[in-house]
Design a protein around this motif. Structure first.
Motif, mmCIF file in Angstrom:
data_model
loop_
_atom_site.group_PDB
_atom_site.id
_atom_site.type_symbol
_atom_site.label_atom_id
_atom_site.label_comp_id
_atom_site.label_asym_id
_atom_site.label_seq_id
_atom_site.Cartn_x
_atom_site.Cartn_y
_atom_site.Cartn_z
ATOM 1 N N ARG A 123 0.763 5.046 -0.928
ATOM 2 C CA ARG A 123 0.099 4.084 -0.045
ATOM 3 C C ARG A 123 -1.294 3.730 -0.558
ATOM 4 N N ALA A 124 -2.028 4.718 -1.059
ATOM 5 C CA ALA A 124 -3.378 4.450 -1.556
ATOM 6 C C ALA A 124 -3.349 3.569 -2.809
ATOM 7 N N ILE A 125 -2.419 3.847 -3.718
ATOM 8 C CA ILE A 125 -2.327 3.043 -4.939
ATOM 9 C C ILE A 125 -1.900 1.618 -4.604
ATOM 10 N N ARG A 126 -1.068 1.452 -3.598
ATOM 11 C CA ARG A 126 -0.695 0.088 -3.172
ATOM 12 C C ARG A 126 -1.936 -0.698 -2.756
ATOM 13 N N VAL A 127 -2.844 -0.049 -2.046
ATOM 14 C CA VAL A 127 -4.090 -0.718 -1.651
ATOM 15 C C VAL A 127 -4.863 -1.156 -2.887
ATOM 16 N N LEU A 128 -4.980 -0.259 -3.878
ATOM 17 C CA LEU A 128 -5.727 -0.582 -5.098
ATOM 18 C C LEU A 128 -5.083 -1.727 -5.872
ATOM 19 N N ILE A 129 -3.767 -1.651 -6.053
ATOM 20 C CA ILE A 129 -3.099 -2.699 -6.820
ATOM 21 C C ILE A 129 -3.223 -4.045 -6.112
ATOM 22 N N ASP A 130 -3.005 -4.053 -4.813
ATOM 23 C CA ASP A 130 -3.079 -5.310 -4.077
ATOM 24 C C ASP A 130 -4.472 -5.935 -4.206
ATOM 25 N N TRP A 131 -5.513 -5.109 -4.089
ATOM 26 C CA TRP A 131 -6.885 -5.609 -4.232
ATOM 27 C C TRP A 131 -7.117 -6.133 -5.644
ATOM 28 N N ALA A 132 -6.686 -5.367 -6.646
ATOM 29 C CA ALA A 132 -6.904 -5.767 -8.037
ATOM 30 C C ALA A 132 -6.219 -7.098 -8.340
ATOM 31 N N VAL A 133 -4.987 -7.250 -7.882
ATOM 32 C CA VAL A 133 -4.213 -8.461 -8.174
ATOM 33 C C VAL A 133 -4.730 -9.650 -7.362
ATOM 34 N N ILE A 138 -6.412 -9.458 -11.495
ATOM 35 C CA ILE A 138 -5.826 -8.587 -12.518
ATOM 36 C C ILE A 138 -4.353 -8.956 -12.702
ATOM 37 N N HIS A 139 -3.920 -9.061 -13.944
ATOM 38 C CA HIS A 139 -2.550 -9.455 -14.244
ATOM 39 C C HIS A 139 -1.647 -8.257 -14.540
ATOM 40 N N ARG A 140 -2.201 -7.204 -15.172
ATOM 41 C CA ARG A 140 -1.397 -6.054 -15.595
ATOM 42 C C ARG A 140 -2.053 -4.767 -15.099
ATOM 43 N N VAL A 141 -1.288 -3.969 -14.361
ATOM 44 C CA VAL A 141 -1.761 -2.673 -13.865
ATOM 45 C C VAL A 141 -0.943 -1.592 -14.562
ATOM 46 N N GLU A 142 -1.631 -0.658 -15.216
ATOM 47 C CA GLU A 142 -0.965 0.410 -15.961
ATOM 48 C C GLU A 142 -1.051 1.745 -15.224
ATOM 49 N N TRP A 143 -0.066 2.583 -15.502
ATOM 50 C CA TRP A 143 0.010 3.949 -14.979
ATOM 51 C C TRP A 143 0.414 4.816 -16.171
ATOM 52 N N ILE A 144 -0.385 5.796 -16.535
ATOM 53 C CA ILE A 144 -0.094 6.649 -17.679
ATOM 54 C C ILE A 144 -0.068 8.094 -17.193
ATOM 55 N N ALA A 145 1.046 8.772 -17.439
ATOM 56 C CA ALA A 145 1.203 10.138 -16.937
ATOM 57 C C ALA A 145 2.041 10.966 -17.893
ATOM 58 N N SER A 146 1.817 12.270 -17.854
ATOM 59 C CA SER A 146 2.600 13.197 -18.671
ATOM 60 C C SER A 146 4.084 13.097 -18.326
ATOM 61 N N SER A 147 4.923 13.146 -19.349
ATOM 62 C CA SER A 147 6.374 13.136 -19.125
ATOM 63 C C SER A 147 6.815 14.324 -18.282
ATOM 64 N N ALA A 148 6.022 15.389 -18.266
ATOM 65 C CA ALA A 148 6.354 16.567 -17.474
ATOM 66 C C ALA A 148 5.920 16.444 -16.016
ATOM 67 N N TRP A 183 3.640 3.174 -17.953
ATOM 68 C CA TRP A 183 4.330 2.336 -16.977
ATOM 69 C C TRP A 183 3.401 1.182 -16.623
ATOM 70 N N SER A 184 3.958 0.073 -16.170
ATOM 71 C CA SER A 184 3.096 -1.025 -15.730
ATOM 72 C C SER A 184 3.817 -1.906 -14.726
ATOM 73 N N VAL A 185 3.006 -2.678 -14.003
ATOM 74 C CA VAL A 185 3.522 -3.738 -13.152
ATOM 75 C C VAL A 185 2.632 -4.950 -13.387
ATOM 76 N N LEU A 186 3.256 -6.115 -13.484
ATOM 77 C CA LEU A 186 2.535 -7.364 -13.681
ATOM 78 C C LEU A 186 2.349 -8.060 -12.337
ATOM 79 N N ALA A 187 1.325 -8.863 -12.235
ATOM 80 C CA ALA A 187 0.991 -9.500 -10.956
ATOM 81 C C ALA A 187 2.166 -10.241 -10.322
ATOM 82 N N PRO A 188 2.927 -11.069 -11.076
ATOM 83 C CA PRO A 188 4.060 -11.749 -10.426
ATOM 84 C C PRO A 188 5.117 -10.772 -9.906
ATOM 85 N N GLU A 189 5.342 -9.686 -10.644
ATOM 86 C CA GLU A 189 6.304 -8.667 -10.201
ATOM 87 C C GLU A 189 5.809 -7.992 -8.932
#
Length: 198
Positions: A123-133, A138-148, A183-189
């Motif tokens: 829920r918190a990240i949704r707030v951030l992405i929505d504000w950024a877009v 912002i067109h591209r939002v990235e998420w980088i995390a350990s495969s583990a 991982w990423s999500v683009l603004a239109p997506e």
């Protein structure tokens, strides 16, 4: 729902993260004592995959870390927000990087074990992405995390992000080299999935 109030002589805003008393608020240098106590409670759990606990071991290093993000916010290159549950800091989300010129940013998170499983990060990240877009273009939002780090990868999936690849053994952490997934999500997506779920 946005709320604002005076807390410790500072004007703060809070965004509700649901009906269970959780809020998203800016995390600033004056929160250093509270942030350090939070890290001390969750140091081992949080530190399994991220370096935040290792960077904040006493009040001076904690204040310096929080000041780094205050400086990033002032320069419009990053931001840091805490998640409070019933008035207790239990985690947070951040713009690790924020580049309006290129239209890209990276979001990240951390959470105490006691707050896991409630959907707070999603829920918190949704707030951030929505504000950024929507507010910052912002067109591209990235998420980088350990495969583990399965919980983090599951958040990326819940956010409708696309797995782009793996940076093999790119992140040395506590004596182990981690594969990092991008991982990423683009603004239109983002807009399509947000509008389709209401």
């Amino acid at each position: 729902m946005r709320r604002s109030r005076v807390e410790r002589g500072n004007w703060v805003f809070a965004i509700s993260l649901g009906d269970e008393g959780a809020e998203l608020r800016p995390l600033e240098p004056w929160h250093a004592g509270e942030y350090l106590a939070h890290m001390d409670r969750g140091r081992e759990y949080i530190g399994r995959y991220v370096s935040l606990p290792d960077r904040t071991t006493d009040l001076a290093s904690t204040t310096a870390f929080l000041q780094t993000y205050a400086d990033k916010a002032a320069a419009d290159t990053g931001r840091l927000y805490g998640i409070w549950s019933d008035g207790v800091l239990v985690g947070g989300v951040l713009f690790v990087t924020f580049d309006v010129t290129s239209g890209t940013c990276e979001v990240g998170c951390w959470l105490e074990e006691s707050a896991v499983g409630r959907g707070l990060i999603t829920r918190a990240i949704r707030v951030l992405i929505d504000w950024a877009v929507e507010q910052r273009g912002i067109h591209r939002v990235e998420w980088i995390a350990s495969s583990a780090n399965t919980p983090s990868l599951n958040v990326a999936k819940r956010l409708g992000m696309v797995r782009e690849g793996v940076q093999r053994e790119s992140y040395p952490h506590r004596g182990v080299r981690h594969d990092m997934e991008v991982w990423s999500v683009l603004a239109p997506e983002w807009r399509r999935q947000r509008d389709s779920t209401g």
